[in-house]
Design a protein around this motif. Structure first.
Motif, PDB file in Angstrom:
ATOM      1  N   ILE A   1       0.831  -1.198   0.000  1.00 59.21           N
ATOM      2  CA  ILE A   1       0.000   0.000   0.000  1.00 59.21           C
ATOM      3  C   ILE A   1       0.869   1.253   0.000  1.00 59.21           C
ATOM      4  CG2 ILE A   1      -1.623   1.354   1.405  1.00 59.21           C
ATOM      5  CD1 ILE A   1      -2.826  -1.417   2.263  1.00 59.21           C
ATOM      6  N   ALA A   2       1.901   1.285   0.843  1.00 56.55           N
ATOM      7  CA  ALA A   2       2.789   2.453   0.904  1.00 56.55           C
ATOM      8  C   ALA A   2       3.523   2.654  -0.415  1.00 56.55           C
ATOM      9  CB  ALA A   2       3.783   2.295   2.049  1.00 56.55           C
ATOM     10  N   THR A   3       3.986   1.566  -1.007  1.00 54.54           N
ATOM     11  CA  THR A   3       4.697   1.656  -2.290  1.00 54.54           C
ATOM     12  C   THR A   3       3.760   2.143  -3.382  1.00 54.54           C
ATOM     13  OG1 THR A   3       6.178  -0.128  -1.632  1.00 54.54           O
ATOM     14  CG2 THR A   3       6.052   0.351  -3.975  1.00 54.54           C
ATOM     15  N   SER A   4       2.550   1.608  -3.428  1.00 53.30           N
ATOM     16  CA  SER A   4       1.585   2.030  -4.442  1.00 53.30           C
ATOM     17  C   SER A   4       1.212   3.495  -4.266  1.00 53.30           C
ATOM     18  CB  SER A   4       0.331   1.160  -4.403  1.00 53.30           C
ATOM     19  OG  SER A   4       0.613  -0.107  -4.931  1.00 53.30           O
ATOM     20  N   ARG A   5       1.073   3.939  -3.030  1.00 56.20           N
ATOM     21  CA  ARG A   5       0.759   5.350  -2.771  1.00 56.20           C
ATOM     22  C   ARG A   5       1.897   6.241  -3.281  1.00 56.20           C
ATOM     23  NH1 ARG A   5      -0.287   5.560   2.948  1.00 56.20           N
ATOM     24  NH2 ARG A   5      -2.230   4.566   2.387  1.00 56.20           N
ATOM     25  N   TYR A   6       3.120   5.844  -3.008  1.00 52.72           N
ATOM     26  CA  TYR A   6       4.287   6.602  -3.475  1.00 52.72           C
ATOM     27  C   TYR A   6       4.341   6.635  -5.004  1.00 52.72           C
ATOM     28  CZ  TYR A   6       9.114   7.619  -4.665  1.00 52.72           C
ATOM     29  OH  TYR A   6      10.241   8.143  -5.237  1.00 52.72           O
ATOM     30  N   LEU A   7       4.157   5.477  -5.645  1.00 58.13           N
ATOM     31  CA  LEU A   7       4.250   5.416  -7.098  1.00 58.13           C
ATOM     32  C   LEU A   7       3.077   6.124  -7.780  1.00 58.13           C
ATOM     33  CD1 LEU A   7       5.677   1.822  -7.414  1.00 58.13           C
ATOM     34  CD2 LEU A   7       6.864   3.965  -7.872  1.00 58.13           C
ATOM     35  N   LEU A   8       1.923   6.132  -7.152  1.00 62.24           N
ATOM     36  CA  LEU A   8       0.790   6.901  -7.673  1.00 62.24           C
ATOM     37  C   LEU A   8       1.121   8.393  -7.643  1.00 62.24           C
ATOM     38  CD1 LEU A   8      -2.164   7.121  -8.650  1.00 62.24           C
ATOM     39  CD2 LEU A   8      -2.833   7.120  -6.233  1.00 62.24           C
ATOM     40  N   THR A   9       1.662   8.855  -6.520  1.00 65.32           N
ATOM     41  CA  THR A   9       2.063  10.257  -6.396  1.00 65.32           C
ATOM     42  C   THR A   9       3.128  10.612  -7.424  1.00 65.32           C
ATOM     43  OG1 THR A   9       1.563  10.210  -4.030  1.00 65.32           O
ATOM     44  CG2 THR A   9       2.989  11.997  -4.803  1.00 65.32           C
ATOM     45  N   LEU A  10       4.106   9.731  -7.598  1.00 64.11           N
ATOM     46  CA  LEU A  10       5.167   9.957  -8.579  1.00 64.11           C
ATOM     47  C   LEU A  10       4.598  10.030  -9.996  1.00 64.11           C
ATOM     48  CD1 LEU A  10       8.185  10.211  -9.262  1.00 64.11           C
ATOM     49  CD2 LEU A  10       8.288   7.703  -9.275  1.00 64.11           C
ATOM     50  N   SER A  11       3.688   9.129 -10.332  1.00 67.61           N
ATOM     51  CA  SER A  11       3.094   9.105 -11.678  1.00 67.61           C
ATOM     52  C   SER A  11       2.294  10.367 -11.963  1.00 67.61           C
ATOM     53  CB  SER A  11       2.218   7.865 -11.846  1.00 67.61           C
ATOM     54  OG  SER A  11       3.012   6.706 -11.789  1.00 67.61           O
ATOM     55  N   VAL A  12       1.497  10.803 -10.997  1.00 66.68           N
ATOM     56  CA  VAL A  12       0.723  12.035 -11.166  1.00 66.68           C
ATOM     57  C   VAL A  12       1.670  13.231 -11.284  1.00 66.68           C
ATOM     58  CG1 VAL A  12      -0.911  13.601 -10.023  1.00 66.68           C
ATOM     59  CG2 VAL A  12      -1.357  11.139 -10.054  1.00 66.68           C
ATOM     60  N   SER A  13       2.724  13.231 -10.482  1.00 65.87           N
ATOM     61  CA  SER A  13       3.714  14.314 -10.534  1.00 65.87           C
ATOM     62  C   SER A  13       4.411  14.361 -11.894  1.00 65.87           C
ATOM     63  CB  SER A  13       4.759  14.150  -9.425  1.00 65.87           C
ATOM     64  OG  SER A  13       4.137  14.199  -8.169  1.00 65.87           O
ATOM     65  N   LEU A  14       4.728  13.219 -12.448  1.00 59.87           N
ATOM     66  CA  LEU A  14       5.369  13.187 -13.762  1.00 59.87           C
ATOM     67  C   LEU A  14       4.469  13.799 -14.833  1.00 59.87           C
ATOM     68  CD1 LEU A  14       7.083   9.682 -13.708  1.00 59.87           C
ATOM     69  CD2 LEU A  14       8.232  11.900 -13.885  1.00 59.87           C
ATOM     70  N   ILE A  15       3.174  13.527 -14.745  1.00 64.41           N
ATOM     71  CA  ILE A  15       2.239  14.121 -15.707  1.00 64.41           C
ATOM     72  C   ILE A  15       2.200  15.634 -15.532  1.00 64.41           C
ATOM     73  CG2 ILE A  15      -0.196  14.248 -16.375  1.00 64.41           C
ATOM     74  CD1 ILE A  15      -0.314  11.199 -15.698  1.00 64.41           C
ATOM     75  N   ALA A  16       2.220  16.106 -14.281  1.00 64.47           N
ATOM     76  CA  ALA A  16       2.242  17.549 -14.024  1.00 64.47           C
ATOM     77  C   ALA A  16       3.537  18.171 -14.552  1.00 64.47           C
ATOM     78  CB  ALA A  16       2.090  17.819 -12.531  1.00 64.47           C
ATOM     79  N   VAL A  17       4.668  17.501 -14.346  1.00 67.45           N
ATOM     80  CA  VAL A  17       5.953  17.990 -14.854  1.00 67.45           C
ATOM     81  C   VAL A  17       5.930  18.044 -16.378  1.00 67.45           C
ATOM     82  CG1 VAL A  17       8.419  17.402 -15.089  1.00 67.45           C
ATOM     83  CG2 VAL A  17       7.322  17.333 -12.848  1.00 67.45           C
ATOM     84  N   TYR A  18       5.320  17.042 -16.994  1.00 66.47           N
ATOM     85  CA  TYR A  18       5.216  17.027 -18.455  1.00 66.47           C
ATOM     86  C   TYR A  18       4.472  18.275 -18.935  1.00 66.47           C
ATOM     87  CZ  TYR A  18       3.794  15.789 -23.159  1.00 66.47           C
ATOM     88  OH  TYR A  18       3.588  15.811 -24.513  1.00 66.47           O
ATOM     89  N   GLY A  19       3.354  18.587 -18.306  1.00 66.31           N
ATOM     90  CA  GLY A  19       2.590  19.785 -18.672  1.00 66.31           C
ATOM     91  C   GLY A  19       3.395  21.056 -18.473  1.00 66.31           C
ATOM     92  N   PHE A  20       4.140  21.113 -17.373  1.00 66.91           N
ATOM     93  CA  PHE A  20       4.983  22.279 -17.110  1.00 66.91           C
ATOM     94  C   PHE A  20       6.080  22.398 -18.163  1.00 66.91           C
ATOM     95  CE2 PHE A  20       8.798  24.062 -15.090  1.00 66.91           C
ATOM     96  CZ  PHE A  20       8.325  25.334 -14.788  1.00 66.91           C
ATOM     97  N   GLN A  21       6.751  21.285 -18.466  1.00 67.76           N
ATOM     98  CA  GLN A  21       7.812  21.290 -19.479  1.00 67.76           C
ATOM     99  C   GLN A  21       7.277  21.734 -20.826  1.00 67.76           C
ATOM    100  OE1 GLN A  21       9.336  17.279 -19.581  1.00 67.76           O
ATOM    101  NE2 GLN A  21      11.261  17.930 -18.655  1.00 67.76           N
ATOM    102  N   LEU A  22       6.125  21.271 -21.176  1.00 70.08           N
ATOM    103  CA  LEU A  22       5.527  21.580 -22.473  1.00 70.08           C
ATOM    104  C   LEU A  22       5.289  23.084 -22.625  1.00 70.08           C
ATOM    105  CD1 LEU A  22       4.718  19.804 -24.852  1.00 70.08           C
ATOM    106  CD2 LEU A  22       2.394  19.778 -23.956  1.00 70.08           C
ATOM    107  N   SER A  23       4.910  23.720 -21.523  1.00 66.71           N
ATOM    108  CA  SER A  23       4.627  25.152 -21.588  1.00 66.71           C
ATOM    109  C   SER A  23       5.879  26.021 -21.456  1.00 66.71           C
ATOM    110  CB  SER A  23       3.611  25.544 -20.515  1.00 66.71           C
ATOM    111  OG  SER A  23       4.170  25.359 -19.239  1.00 66.71           O
ATOM    112  N   VAL A  24       6.935  25.514 -20.870  1.00 63.81           N
ATOM    113  CA  VAL A  24       8.123  26.321 -20.594  1.00 63.81           C
ATOM    114  C   VAL A  24       9.274  26.042 -21.566  1.00 63.81           C
ATOM    115  CG1 VAL A  24       9.904  26.792 -18.864  1.00 63.81           C
ATOM    116  CG2 VAL A  24       7.531  26.549 -18.159  1.00 63.81           C
ATOM    117  N   LEU A  25       9.544  24.786 -21.868  1.00 67.90           N
ATOM    118  CA  LEU A  25      10.706  24.429 -22.674  1.00 67.90           C
ATOM    119  C   LEU A  25      10.350  24.419 -24.160  1.00 67.90           C
ATOM    120  CD1 LEU A  25      12.063  21.518 -20.482  1.00 67.90           C
ATOM    121  CD2 LEU A  25      12.859  23.873 -20.511  1.00 67.90           C
TER     122      LEU A  25
END
Length: 160
Positions: A42-66
């Motif tokens: 459960i702890a690992t899945s919670r961490y990896l879910l957070t990481l996956s959502v964060s990666l999508i947010a970073v992708y959106g940020f990169q797309l608008s800035v870089l």
């Protein structure tokens, strides 16, 4: 509960010997290790879910800035790798817990009450109302894998 189920659940006999007391202590410890595997999953899945959502947010940020497209390739590739590892971790924890519960069922053959054995017997009888959480949980990595593949295609498509 039928008489047959009562017989399987509660075993009458004398359980005052040192072997049974030692077995009971080992049983308690072993049950705790099975709970620990589930808590770790459960702890690992919670961490990896957070990481996956964060990666999508970073992708959106990169797309608008870089302005360079190749920087945006990094995030979906990492997301795909994270999704594949996440699935393997869920599968590994599931396999470990399956083995642990087989051992627990074997230990219960020597105990006065076979609680886990009876619980699984009743779950199988009422399988329409029960869905294994791991069966649901393992779809999350596939969902994020698909999202990251889509993002990767979205980056590469204009270049082609």
């Amino acid at each position: 509960m039928t008489d047959q189920q009562d017989e399987n659940l509660i075993r009458k006999g004398t359980y005052d010997d040192p072997f049974t007391a030692t077995l009971m202590e080992q049983y308690k410890v072993y049950i705790q290790t099975a709970d620990n595997v589930s808590a770790r999953r459960i702890a690992t899945s919670r961490y990896l879910l957070t990481l996956s959502v964060s990666l999508i947010a970073v992708y959106g940020f990169q797309l608008s800035v870089l302005s360079q497209w190749y920087f945006t390739l990094f995030v979906p590739i990492v997301g795909i790798i994270v999704s594949l590892l996440w699935y393997k971790i869920i599968k590994s924890h599931r396999g470990l817990n399956e083995i642990k519960f087989k051992i627990i069922h074997e230990i219960e053959q020597n105990l006065p009450v076979a609680l886990f054995t009876q619980e699984w017997r009743m779950i199988k009888e009422n399988s329409k109302s029960y869905t294994n959480v791991t069966d649901i949980e393992r779809w999350l990595p596939f969902l994020f894998f698909g999202i990251h593949v889509f993002l990767l295609i979205a980056v590469i498509w204009p270049i082609l």
